[in-house]
Design a protein around this motif. Structure first.
Motif, mmCIF file in Angstrom:
data_model
loop_
_atom_site.group_PDB
_atom_site.id
_atom_site.type_symbol
_atom_site.label_atom_id
_atom_site.label_comp_id
_atom_site.label_asym_id
_atom_site.label_seq_id
_atom_site.Cartn_x
_atom_site.Cartn_y
_atom_site.Cartn_z
ATOM 1 N N GLN A 1 -3.777 5.168 -3.269
ATOM 2 C CA GLN A 1 -3.959 3.798 -2.802
ATOM 3 C C GLN A 1 -5.253 3.213 -3.375
ATOM 4 O O GLN A 1 -5.306 2.041 -3.746
ATOM 5 C CB GLN A 1 -3.946 3.749 -1.271
ATOM 6 C CG GLN A 1 -4.329 2.422 -0.648
ATOM 7 C CD GLN A 1 -3.462 1.254 -1.129
ATOM 8 O OE1 GLN A 1 -2.356 1.440 -1.623
ATOM 9 N NE2 GLN A 1 -3.991 0.046 -1.012
ATOM 10 N N LEU B 1 -2.160 12.836 6.107
ATOM 11 C CA LEU B 1 -1.116 12.210 5.292
ATOM 12 C C LEU B 1 -0.486 13.206 4.305
ATOM 13 O O LEU B 1 0.682 13.089 3.978
ATOM 14 C CB LEU B 1 -1.685 11.012 4.521
ATOM 15 C CG LEU B 1 -2.057 9.795 5.358
ATOM 16 C CD1 LEU B 1 -2.517 8.647 4.479
ATOM 17 C CD2 LEU B 1 -0.876 9.331 6.214
ATOM 18 N N MET C 1 8.947 6.912 5.488
ATOM 19 C CA MET C 1 8.344 6.003 4.501
ATOM 20 C C MET C 1 9.259 5.869 3.293
ATOM 21 O O MET C 1 9.892 6.828 2.872
ATOM 22 C CB MET C 1 6.989 6.554 4.033
ATOM 23 C CG MET C 1 5.916 6.610 5.083
ATOM 24 S SD MET C 1 5.209 5.012 5.489
ATOM 25 C CE MET C 1 4.578 4.496 3.914
ATOM 26 N N ALA D 1 -3.843 4.618 4.747
ATOM 27 C CA ALA D 1 -4.325 5.204 3.497
ATOM 28 C C ALA D 1 -5.345 4.289 2.845
ATOM 29 O O ALA D 1 -6.283 4.746 2.191
ATOM 30 C CB ALA D 1 -3.159 5.458 2.561
ATOM 31 N N PHE E 1 1.425 3.402 7.523
ATOM 32 C CA PHE E 1 0.657 4.464 6.886
ATOM 33 C C PHE E 1 -0.001 4.005 5.588
ATOM 34 O O PHE E 1 -0.991 4.579 5.153
ATOM 35 C CB PHE E 1 1.541 5.687 6.623
ATOM 36 C CG PHE E 1 1.692 6.558 7.835
ATOM 37 C CD1 PHE E 1 0.647 7.352 8.250
ATOM 38 C CD2 PHE E 1 2.873 6.565 8.561
ATOM 39 C CE1 PHE E 1 0.772 8.153 9.375
ATOM 40 C CE2 PHE E 1 3.000 7.355 9.681
ATOM 41 C CZ PHE E 1 1.950 8.152 10.089
ATOM 42 N N GLY E 2 0.568 2.966 4.985
ATOM 43 C CA GLY E 2 -0.063 2.412 3.797
ATOM 44 C C GLY E 2 -1.423 1.811 4.141
ATOM 45 O O GLY E 2 -2.409 2.015 3.434
ATOM 46 N N VAL F 1 8.215 4.664 0.256
ATOM 47 C CA VAL F 1 7.511 4.828 -1.018
ATOM 48 C C VAL F 1 7.807 6.209 -1.601
ATOM 49 O O VAL F 1 7.699 7.219 -0.909
ATOM 50 C CB VAL F 1 5.987 4.671 -0.812
ATOM 51 C CG1 VAL F 1 5.266 4.839 -2.134
ATOM 52 C CG2 VAL F 1 5.691 3.323 -0.217
ATOM 53 N N PRO G 1 0.803 -1.216 0.000
ATOM 54 C CA PRO G 1 0.000 0.000 0.000
ATOM 55 C C PRO G 1 0.843 1.276 0.000
ATOM 56 O O PRO G 1 1.936 1.296 0.549
ATOM 57 C CB PRO G 1 -0.808 -0.107 1.299
ATOM 58 C CG PRO G 1 0.005 -0.965 2.182
ATOM 59 C CD PRO G 1 0.813 -1.875 1.316
ATOM 60 N N VAL G 2 0.337 2.325 -0.645
ATOM 61 C CA VAL G 2 1.035 3.616 -0.663
ATOM 62 C C VAL G 2 0.337 4.558 0.316
ATOM 63 O O VAL G 2 -0.870 4.481 0.508
ATOM 64 C CB VAL G 2 1.038 4.234 -2.080
ATOM 65 C CG1 VAL G 2 1.966 3.476 -2.994
ATOM 66 C CG2 VAL G 2 -0.358 4.264 -2.663
ATOM 67 N N PRO G 3 1.086 5.450 0.933
ATOM 68 C CA PRO G 3 0.507 6.267 2.009
ATOM 69 C C PRO G 3 -0.280 7.478 1.500
ATOM 70 O O PRO G 3 -0.072 8.592 1.975
ATOM 71 C CB PRO G 3 1.725 6.693 2.813
ATOM 72 C CG PRO G 3 2.830 6.722 1.822
ATOM 73 C CD PRO G 3 2.531 5.674 0.806
ATOM 74 N N ASP G 4 -1.140 7.285 0.546
ATOM 75 C CA ASP G 4 -2.050 8.361 0.151
ATOM 76 C C ASP G 4 -3.381 7.726 -0.246
ATOM 77 O O ASP G 4 -3.407 6.817 -1.083
ATOM 78 C CB ASP G 4 -1.478 9.148 -1.031
ATOM 79 C CG ASP G 4 -2.392 10.310 -1.402
ATOM 80 O OD1 ASP G 4 -2.165 11.420 -0.883
ATOM 81 O OD2 ASP G 4 -3.343 10.092 -2.184
ATOM 82 N N PRO G 5 -4.459 8.178 0.359
ATOM 83 C CA PRO G 5 -5.749 7.485 0.174
ATOM 84 C C PRO G 5 -6.160 7.365 -1.292
ATOM 85 O O PRO G 5 -6.646 6.304 -1.699
ATOM 86 C CB PRO G 5 -6.731 8.364 0.940
ATOM 87 C CG PRO G 5 -5.910 9.129 1.887
ATOM 88 C CD PRO G 5 -4.572 9.314 1.264
#
Lengths: 313, 605
Positions: free
Chosen positions: A290, B570, B585, B546, B542-543, B587, A283-287
């Motif tokens: 993601q 975020l 992070m 999100a 945090f993934g 990513v 998963p990537v940390p942006d809603p």
């Protein structure tokens, strides 16, 4: 599999010239420090006449001087076993492991002892990889003692090691339990560095650590590579970690390597469906990004499932 | 529950250098135990009197007189035996033989059992098979009969007898050392020593001997006691050397004259009992002292009530009319520490969660995120104190502000029924001795009050709802027969089985592979769309936040440093700690570059 050095040989050579001190024996194939060819590992099982279980089915991978080979895979893929085979801790039943031109797959204990100065390890769990009843000083001088370095010289080296991994000198007289996970992993890295090895097998070195601690330990590993030109065989389940530290990446699945190549290529635009599935699952940390990735993953799942012969869960 | 304890002990652990609590060594703990002090002192007296027998004894122990079987007199403090010999002097000299026998037996047993156990445990293979076989034969031999046979063959030589006895006792040491060695052999630090180039001999000396040392010492104390009783028994039976002054021979003599002078029997019996007793008590005290060493963490985190009760202003706000599904207000959780202070693990946390939304609680280990979740569930350890704040479930209070503990009576009706839980370790949260089906059915028949057949139908529906391909097979499987991802789906099925309104998921995907994590998060998301629960998701990733959370609360050292909408947090983190976490992070970061600007000084966080 294509030749490992086909990409940008000039840069690799620069690296070798820049970082590697002159060594007595010339590496057999130039820049491959470690060459694993068609490696098979099988663990014996309990019971009368029961067959050994093969966990690596003919794996070929190479580590270049001063570079990092990232091995990524999920639990049970055999990635840790591969690292242990290089260290002589797993029963090799076929294929070869060549380090600096010497065949080491079936090295005896005494040959292994001589190689200790060249190949070292950082394990995953910093809580069980340090003997709880030994002080940090004793832990760090242990590999030195095995190579005949002791007394004042050993203490000097231990102080330098602590300095290099950014731990205070008074850590020497303390026990592992007085340290946090990240600090213990620094001790484990210092122990691996004690004999100035040319290859360090990093077996999930950051997966037990907090996010910010992980970042600091990765920074430290990169810095050490810059300073000493050490090579890493870096084993992890986390594609993001592998992408960050590796020059080349090999993807393992059920005891085989399904894809390998340059890090950017394998981790950003993979060819093999399993690698692609691995990438899309991370998963990537942006809603919103993601959500997009999630849709891609779901769309891809059915296709992958048919190719891997697995039901799309 | 173990997760709670782990979290607390992780926090109790000194985070940095210099915070370590100095603990007394093994000797210190031994002497803190009155049993230990008494046994050591007694043994010291016995050993000293044996060594100094020549000085202390008032008479020659072998000199016969005409004063036969007298009671205690000024001349013979403990009286005389049937040959008129001074009992006190004979006791003092007898201690020599007795202690020497015990020492011989223990040393011989250790000399055989320790190296054999080390080799068998470390190398295994044929040596292990052979030595275990020999051990089994030795253990099958009746010790007393062997010793009688030896005596018949070689005459009354007590030292040789004790050597044989040592051989007979060696299997105890062998088994002890072998088991301990086997458990250490596969530790990573032994692997690391091997990779560091240590020889097997130095690995055994440095890493393994240290582990087996303690149990061997304990066993040696036990064996010494047993050796004394065996030796005395042999002599009492008249098989000792009648000319030697030993306790067993004295018991024999006293027993034969028990009606004429009972005290002559009492003294040697007392000496034997005291010595054996001291050895046994010493062994127990040693065991306690060494085990305490292992349990340091739990002791510091899970014991001691506070000595003083601090006055706490329990600020209770008025009950809201329009209540959130679950709300935590200014929650403060503390643990009493040895020494009177208290450690604060949650420090004024406030948040809420409503139906149809996922609140993410994010933080690193020791941030108190799991403690907050467990407080809502009412599963804090007994010594946890809720020193301020309130937890409201649909406006109903679950903290008893008077006792500063969770109001279990308020929660009993909620837990399982209205509030359910998805744990971090799926495998350790399923009982290995029951089928998955029975573990799903039982709570439903209890809580929902439905019949067993209804519950079975519902369980099968639930299993297919969480994406298990063959629900019937999984239903009748035992936990070890399914993978970790399947086990987590089973637990999710269990969590929604009683139609809860609130689900608390504590790192529900941390133990899973990344591809399985994605699938499990899908399951949770799909179920929520359908069933509209409120979800509290505790995570460090945090993934994951999100992927599934609507709102986020970031915790550091027990405090919530920032909370709000997931996109805001975020994308535009306001607090520097959140910024630092996001900076860590990987990513989107250029590979092979530094992540932390402060990495040069960051080592000692």
């Amino acid at each position: 599999m294509n030749a490992h050095g086909s990409e940008d040989p000039a840069e690799v050579l620069d690296d070798i010239v820049g970082h590697i001190p002159p060594v007595s024996a010339t590496p057999a194939r130039g820049k491959h420090l470690l060459d694993i060819v068609d490696l098979r590992v099988a663990y014996p099982t309990k019971g009368f006449l029961s067959r050994p279980v093969e966990v690596l089915h003919g794996v070929s991978v190479a580590v270049e001087e001063g570079r990092t080979m990232g091995l990524v895979g999920e639990s049970g893929s055999g990635k840790t076993t591969l690292g242990r085979a290089v260290l002589g801790l797993a029963p090799v039943t076929g294929g070869s492991i060549t380090f600096d031109g010497h065949e080491i797959a079936h090295a005896s204990r005494s040959e292994r002892r001589k190689m200790a100065a060249d190949i070292q390890v950082v394990f995953q769990d910093p809580y069980t990889s340090l003997n709880p009843s030994m002080t940090i000083g004793d832990i760090l001088s242990e590999p030195l003692g095995s190579q005949g370095i002791s007394g004042a010289e050993a203490r000097k080296r231990v102080r330098n090691l602590l300095d290099r991994v950014k731990l205070p000198v008074d850590s020497m007289d303390r026990l592992p339990r007085e340290f946090s996970g990240g600090q213990r992993q620094r001790v484990a890295i210092a122990r691996a560095l004690a004999l100035e090895p040319r290859l360090i097998v990093c077996d999930e070195p950051v997966s037990a650590l907090d996010l910010s601690t992980q970042a600091r330990v990765l920074d430290l590993l990169l810095e050490i590579q810059e300073q000493t030109g050490v090579s890493y065989l870096f084993v992890s389940h986390d594609l993001d970690v592998i992408r960050h530290v590796s020059h080349r990446v090999a993807v393992m699945y059920k005891g085989e390597i399904v894809e390998q190549g340059l890090s950017g290529k394998v981790t950003e635009s993979p060819d093999h469906p399993y690698t692609r599935r691995l990438m899309l699952a991370s998963p990537v940390p942006d809603p919103d990004q993601q959500a997009k990735r999630r849709e891609e993953r779901r769309a891809f799942a059915a296709k992958v499932a048919s190719q891997l012969g697995e039901p799309a869960a | 529950m173990s997760a709670v304890v782990d979290d607390v002990s992780a926090q109790a652990e000194p985070g940095g250098l210099g915070g370590a609590v100095k603990r007394p060594g093994v000797a210190g703990r031994l002497f803190r135990n009155p049993m230990g002090t008494a046994s050591v002192l007694l043994l010291a007296v016995i050993v000293l009197s044996a060594v100094l027998a020549g000085v202390l004894a008032p008479h020659d122990p072998a000199r016969a007189t005409d004063n036969v079987l007298t009671g205690p007199t000024a001349l013979n403090l403990l009286g005389t035996d049937s040959n008129g010999r001074d009992i006190l002097s004979r006791l003092l000299f007898g201690a020599r033989g007795t202690l020497m026998s015990a020492a011989i037996a223990a040393v011989v047993a250790i000399l055989i059992g320790l190296p054999a156990g080390l080799l068998a445990g470390y190398y295994g293979k044929w040596f292990d098979g052979l030595s275990s076989w020999a051990t089994n034969i030795l253990m099958a031999l009746p010790g007393m009969i062997v010793l009688l046979a030896v005596r018949a063959a070689v005459g009354p030589n007590i030292y040789l007898t004790m050597v044989i006895f040592g051989v007979l006792m060696s299997p105890g040491f062998f088994r002890l050392v072998r088991t301990a060695t086997q458990s250490v052999r596969n530790e990573l630090y032994v692997d690391a020593a091997r990779v560091a180039g240590l020889s097997d001999l130095s690995i055994m000396g440095r890493h393994i001997l240290g582990v087996v040392r303690a149990p061997v010492i304990i066993q040696a104390a036990m064996v010494s006691g047993i050796a004394i009783s065996f030796q005395s028994s042999l002599e009492f039976l008249g098989l000792g050397d009648p000319s030697a002054a030993t306790w067993g021979v004295m018991v024999n003599d006293g027993f034969r004259n028990i009606y004429r002078q009972p005290l002559a029997l009492l003294w040697p019996t007392l000496a034997i009992s005291l010595t054996i007793g001291s050895f046994v008590l010493l062994a127990n005290a040693l065991r306690d002292a060494l085990e305490d060493h292992v349990n340091v963490k739990e002791k510091t985190s899970a014991s001691r009530r506070p000595a003083t009760v601090a006055a706490v202003p329990a600020t209770v706000a008025a009950e809201p009319v329009d209540a959130h599904l679950c709300e935590v207000r200014d929650l403060r959780i503390e643990y009493p520490q040895p020494g009177g202070e208290r450690k604060t693990v949650v420090d004024g946390a406030s948040w809420y969660v409503d139906r149809d939304e996922v609140l993410g609680i994010v933080g690193e280990s020791g941030s108190g995120k799991s403690q907050t979740a467990f407080a809502v569930l009412g599963l804090l350890p007994d010594n946890a104190l809720v020193t301020s704040g309130q937890i409201l479930f649909e406006g109903k209070r679950t903290i008893d502000t008077a006792s500063r503990r969770i109001d279990q009576s308020a929660l009993t009706g909620l837990r399982g029924r209205r509030i359910s839980y998805i744990p971090q370790e799926p495998m350790s949260n399923l009982d290995p001795s029951f089928t998955i089906g029975s573990q799903l059915v039982r709570p439903m028949t209890r809580i929902l009050g439905i019949s067993k057949s209804e519950a079975v139908t519902k369980a099968l529906d639930l299993l297919s709802a969480v994406g298990i391909p063959n629900p019937k097979r999984t239903f009748s499987a035992y936990p070890h027969q399914v993978s970790g991802g399947m086990a987590q789906r089973v637990l999710i099925a269990g969590a929604i089985s009683c139609d809860p309104d609130l689900i608390i998921a504590d790192e529900p995907t941390t133990a899973l592979d990344v591809t399985v994590q994605a699938e499990v998060l899908d399951v949770i998301r799909d179920l929520q769309t359908e069933l509209h629960q409120g979800i509290i998701l505790v995570t460090h990733n945090f993934g994951v936040v999100a992927d599934i959370c609507d709102r986020v609360a970031v915790m550091q050292n027990g405090r919530i440093v920032e909370q709000g909408d997931v996109r805001t947090i975020l994308r535009h983190p306001a607090h520097e700690y959140t910024q630092m976490l996001l900076q860590s992070m990987l990513v989107g970061k250029p590979p092979l570059t530094r992540l932390m600007s402060d990495s040069a000084t960051g080592g000692m966080k």
